[in-house]
Motif scaffolding. Structure first.
Motif, PDB file in Angstrom:
ATOM      1  N   ALA A  86       0.816  -1.217   0.000  1.00 30.02           N
ATOM      2  CA  ALA A  86       0.000   0.000   0.000  1.00 30.02           C
ATOM      3  C   ALA A  86       0.845   1.260   0.000  1.00 30.02           C
ATOM      4  O   ALA A  86       0.417   2.303  -0.526  1.00 30.02           O
ATOM      5  CB  ALA A  86      -0.931  -0.007   1.209  1.00 30.02           C
ATOM      6  N   GLN A  87       2.038   1.193   0.554  1.00 28.99           N
ATOM      7  CA  GLN A  87       2.897   2.392   0.614  1.00 28.99           C
ATOM      8  C   GLN A  87       3.490   2.749  -0.746  1.00 28.99           C
ATOM      9  O   GLN A  87       3.984   3.855  -0.949  1.00 28.99           O
ATOM     10  CB  GLN A  87       4.009   2.194   1.646  1.00 28.99           C
ATOM     11  CG  GLN A  87       3.520   1.820   3.025  1.00 28.99           C
ATOM     12  CD  GLN A  87       2.342   2.662   3.502  1.00 28.99           C
ATOM     13  OE1 GLN A  87       2.412   3.889   3.533  1.00 28.99           O
ATOM     14  NE2 GLN A  87       1.244   1.998   3.870  1.00 28.99           N
ATOM     15  N   HIS A  88       3.437   1.818  -1.709  1.00 27.38           N
ATOM     16  CA  HIS A  88       3.986   2.074  -3.037  1.00 27.38           C
ATOM     17  C   HIS A  88       2.918   2.509  -4.049  1.00 27.38           C
ATOM     18  O   HIS A  88       3.235   2.739  -5.210  1.00 27.38           O
ATOM     19  CB  HIS A  88       4.702   0.827  -3.551  1.00 27.38           C
ATOM     20  CG  HIS A  88       5.920   0.468  -2.741  1.00 27.38           C
ATOM     21  ND1 HIS A  88       7.078   1.212  -2.758  1.00 27.38           N
ATOM     22  CD2 HIS A  88       6.133  -0.553  -1.869  1.00 27.38           C
ATOM     23  CE1 HIS A  88       7.963   0.670  -1.941  1.00 27.38           C
ATOM     24  NE2 HIS A  88       7.414  -0.404  -1.393  1.00 27.38           N
ATOM     25  N   VAL A  89       1.686   2.604  -3.592  1.00 25.73           N
ATOM     26  CA  VAL A  89       0.608   3.113  -4.450  1.00 25.73           C
ATOM     27  C   VAL A  89       0.703   4.633  -4.511  1.00 25.73           C
ATOM     28  O   VAL A  89       0.876   5.298  -3.490  1.00 25.73           O
ATOM     29  CB  VAL A  89      -0.767   2.670  -3.894  1.00 25.73           C
ATOM     30  CG1 VAL A  89      -1.909   3.356  -4.638  1.00 25.73           C
ATOM     31  CG2 VAL A  89      -0.909   1.156  -3.970  1.00 25.73           C
ATOM     32  N   ASP A  90       0.594   5.196  -5.715  1.00 22.23           N
ATOM     33  CA  ASP A  90       0.665   6.658  -5.855  1.00 22.23           C
ATOM     34  C   ASP A  90      -0.636   7.334  -5.432  1.00 22.23           C
ATOM     35  O   ASP A  90      -0.616   8.405  -4.839  1.00 22.23           O
ATOM     36  CB  ASP A  90       0.996   7.032  -7.305  1.00 22.23           C
ATOM     37  CG  ASP A  90       2.401   6.597  -7.685  1.00 22.23           C
ATOM     38  OD1 ASP A  90       3.359   7.126  -7.091  1.00 22.23           O
ATOM     39  OD2 ASP A  90       2.548   5.717  -8.548  1.00 22.23           O
ATOM     40  N   LEU A  91      -1.773   6.706  -5.753  1.00 21.23           N
ATOM     41  CA  LEU A  91      -3.056   7.275  -5.355  1.00 21.23           C
ATOM     42  C   LEU A  91      -4.048   6.148  -5.116  1.00 21.23           C
ATOM     43  O   LEU A  91      -4.248   5.297  -5.985  1.00 21.23           O
ATOM     44  CB  LEU A  91      -3.606   8.219  -6.436  1.00 21.23           C
ATOM     45  CG  LEU A  91      -4.985   8.822  -6.139  1.00 21.23           C
ATOM     46  CD1 LEU A  91      -4.911   9.810  -4.970  1.00 21.23           C
ATOM     47  CD2 LEU A  91      -5.569   9.506  -7.366  1.00 21.23           C
ATOM     48  N   PHE A  92      -4.656   6.175  -3.952  1.00 24.64           N
ATOM     49  CA  PHE A  92      -5.767   5.276  -3.678  1.00 24.64           C
ATOM     50  C   PHE A  92      -7.078   5.935  -4.090  1.00 24.64           C
ATOM     51  O   PHE A  92      -7.314   7.114  -3.804  1.00 24.64           O
ATOM     52  CB  PHE A  92      -5.839   4.925  -2.191  1.00 24.64           C
ATOM     53  CG  PHE A  92      -5.002   3.741  -1.797  1.00 24.64           C
ATOM     54  CD1 PHE A  92      -5.415   2.452  -2.114  1.00 24.64           C
ATOM     55  CD2 PHE A  92      -3.812   3.919  -1.115  1.00 24.64           C
ATOM     56  CE1 PHE A  92      -4.640   1.360  -1.761  1.00 24.64           C
ATOM     57  CE2 PHE A  92      -3.031   2.830  -0.741  1.00 24.64           C
ATOM     58  CZ  PHE A  92      -3.453   1.549  -1.067  1.00 24.64           C
ATOM     59  N   VAL A  93      -7.911   5.158  -4.757  1.00 25.88           N
ATOM     60  CA  VAL A  93      -9.274   5.578  -5.065  1.00 25.88           C
ATOM     61  C   VAL A  93     -10.185   4.626  -4.308  1.00 25.88           C
ATOM     62  O   VAL A  93     -10.163   3.411  -4.549  1.00 25.88           O
ATOM     63  CB  VAL A  93      -9.565   5.524  -6.576  1.00 25.88           C
ATOM     64  CG1 VAL A  93     -11.001   5.938  -6.856  1.00 25.88           C
ATOM     65  CG2 VAL A  93      -8.588   6.422  -7.332  1.00 25.88           C
ATOM     66  N   ALA A  94     -10.969   5.142  -3.380  1.00 21.69           N
ATOM     67  CA  ALA A  94     -11.852   4.321  -2.555  1.00 21.69           C
ATOM     68  C   ALA A  94     -13.240   4.264  -3.170  1.00 21.69           C
ATOM     69  O   ALA A  94     -13.717   5.227  -3.763  1.00 21.69           O
ATOM     70  CB  ALA A  94     -11.937   4.898  -1.144  1.00 21.69           C
ATOM     71  N   CYS A  95     -13.905   3.114  -3.002  1.00 19.51           N
ATOM     72  CA  CYS A  95     -15.234   2.961  -3.585  1.00 19.51           C
ATOM     73  C   CYS A  95     -16.321   3.616  -2.746  1.00 19.51           C
ATOM     74  O   CYS A  95     -17.479   3.661  -3.180  1.00 19.51           O
ATOM     75  CB  CYS A  95     -15.539   1.481  -3.814  1.00 19.51           C
ATOM     76  SG  CYS A  95     -15.869   0.545  -2.307  1.00 19.51           S
ATOM     77  N   SER A  96     -15.972   4.122  -1.564  1.00 17.86           N
ATOM     78  CA  SER A  96     -16.937   4.839  -0.725  1.00 17.86           C
ATOM     79  C   SER A  96     -16.168   5.581   0.362  1.00 17.86           C
ATOM     80  O   SER A  96     -14.969   5.325   0.579  1.00 17.86           O
ATOM     81  CB  SER A  96     -17.941   3.875  -0.081  1.00 17.86           C
ATOM     82  OG  SER A  96     -17.285   3.022   0.841  1.00 17.86           O
ATOM     83  N   ASN A  97     -16.838   6.470   1.042  1.00 22.16           N
ATOM     84  CA  ASN A  97     -16.208   7.150   2.175  1.00 22.16           C
ATOM     85  C   ASN A  97     -15.910   6.171   3.300  1.00 22.16           C
ATOM     86  O   ASN A  97     -14.923   6.331   4.020  1.00 22.16           O
ATOM     87  CB  ASN A  97     -17.122   8.280   2.679  1.00 22.16           C
ATOM     88  CG  ASN A  97     -17.162   9.459   1.726  1.00 22.16           C
ATOM     89  OD1 ASN A  97     -16.145  10.072   1.419  1.00 22.16           O
ATOM     90  ND2 ASN A  97     -18.345   9.787   1.241  1.00 22.16           N
ATOM     91  N   ALA A  98     -16.773   5.169   3.467  1.00 28.15           N
ATOM     92  CA  ALA A  98     -16.517   4.145   4.485  1.00 28.15           C
ATOM     93  C   ALA A  98     -15.200   3.433   4.213  1.00 28.15           C
ATOM     94  O   ALA A  98     -14.397   3.198   5.126  1.00 28.15           O
ATOM     95  CB  ALA A  98     -17.673   3.138   4.515  1.00 28.15           C
TER      96      ALA A  98
END
Length: 379
Positions: free
Chosen positions: A164-176
């Motif tokens: 996870a630390q090597h991901v440039d941007l996380f896109v979440a499927c919801s605020n939760a």
């Protein structure tokens, strides 16, 4: 299409293609957006996916060595969990400028070229590692297998955090899910709701045949068990659509007013959604695509007041939220259902906020944000 975001060489990764649910509908939408991008996955069971209605994307699908692993079909997936990070790290992704990982678990654990941008569309950090399914994680596993699971958990959790630390941007499927990403990985994320085809119900007449409906993978954390108990007790008609590891025990639990239909084709699911009394969302969902689909059909949703339902269902407007995952709390919501005059048009209008076109637009925006940030860091 890729030129619209300024990137030519794109690859997509997805955990596995041997079951069909919201994550697989979402990765199909990603593949349709990037039609020339190859799709890398640990395993692809073409026969199973076709039987479940999966429409194979046009691009090349690349599978890992797990596809040919002799024991893959004979043992539960969690016995082989330790193989999945290795499988994705062995993919040769050199030469790609942008990698979009569609990930619950290992599809984000990648080896990339310097300067490549990695955007991870996250459905949730893995429940079996981070405990986001409350009390159901262990309930799905036989007693004699739990020590092995605990032994593997510590190592896999470290690997998952490192990836996870090597991901440039996380896109979440919801605020939760964005909150879970922050809790598990210490990372911020952009929220892009999954795509919902809200137009697919237009051809079905809206009417009420008096039954409750849920459409779901039959897993422990979906919590369909207590809804079956409630409908048994109150003699309420319930239709359950879906398959999964808990199917046999749910069938054994079902009384005469409960029907488990297994897998059904999309047109039959559309007909059921258009003719049910209300849709039921009994578990803590990451987002809950099926509930939004039911709203697109003009139906109210009875949902547990947790997770993605808090972002999709308007209490008293497009459905009713109840507080506890118990038969009593669910039946209380059932008793309140007739007191509200449900406006099908308003419910459908709410669903259109989550339409597929908005997903594509917002995902493009997130990718542009990630690539521009990477470009500014380089220069």
């Amino acid at each position: 299409m890729a030129n619209a975001i300024g990137v030519e060489r794109v690859a997509v990764t997805h955990d596995y293609l041997d079951q069909y649910g919201g994550a697989e509908r979402t990765v199909l939408a990603i593949c349709q957006r990037f039609r020339s991008a190859p799709l890398y996955t640990s395993v692809y069971d073409r026969a199973v996916m076709r039987r479940l209605g999966f429409i194979e994307p046009a691009q090349r699908i690349v599978v890992s060595f797990i596809q040919r692993w002799p024991l893959r079909r004979r043992v539960p997936r969690y016995y082989l969990t330790w193989l999945y990070p290795l499988a994705f790290r062995t993919f040769d992704l050199r030469g790609y400028e942008l990698i979009l990982s569609s990930a619950n678990f290992a599809a984000k654990d990648l080896t990339l070229s310097p300067g490549a941008v990695h955007v991870s569309y996250c459905y949730t950090p893995p429940r079996f590692l981070w405990g986001f399914d409350s009390d159901t994680a262990c309930r799905a596993m036989p007693l004699h297998e739990r020590p092995l699971a605990r032994l593997a958990k510590a190592t896999l959790r470290r690997l998952d955090y490192r990836a996870a630390q090597h991901v440039d941007l996380f896109v979440a499927c919801s605020n939760a899910v964005a909150r879970r990403i922050r809790q598990a990985y210490g990372r911020s994320s952009v929220v892009v709701y999954p795509p919902v085809d809200t137009r697919r119900f237009d051809r079905h007449p809206l009417h009420d045949e008096g039954f409750f409906l849920t459409v779901s993978r039959l897993n422990a954390y979906k919590r369909i068990d207590y809804v079956i108990d409630a409908c048994n007790r109150a003699r309420q008609p319930l239709v359950v659509v879906g398959t999964g590891p808990w199917e046999a025990r749910l069938r054994a639990r079902a009384g005469p007013t409960v029907r488990l239909m297994g897998h059904l084709p999309d047109d039959e699911v559309e007909r059921l959604m258009s003719s049910c009394r209300a849709f039921v969302l009994p578990g803590e969902e990451d987002f809950g695509i099926a509930a939004v689909e039911a709203m697109a059909a003009g139906k109210p949703v009875l949902a547990l007041r947790r997770g993605g339902a808090l972002e999709t269902v308007i209490d008293g407007g497009t459905g009713l939220l109840y507080d506890e995952p118990t038969a009593e709390s669910f039946l209380d919501a059932v008793s309140r259902l007739p007191a509200t005059r449900w406006d099908a048009g308003a419910i459908q209008a709410r669903a259109r906020n989550f339409d597929s076109a908005r997903f594509t637009e917002r995902l493009d925006g997130a990718i542009v944000q990630a690539t521009q940030r990477e470009s500014s860091m380089v220069h």
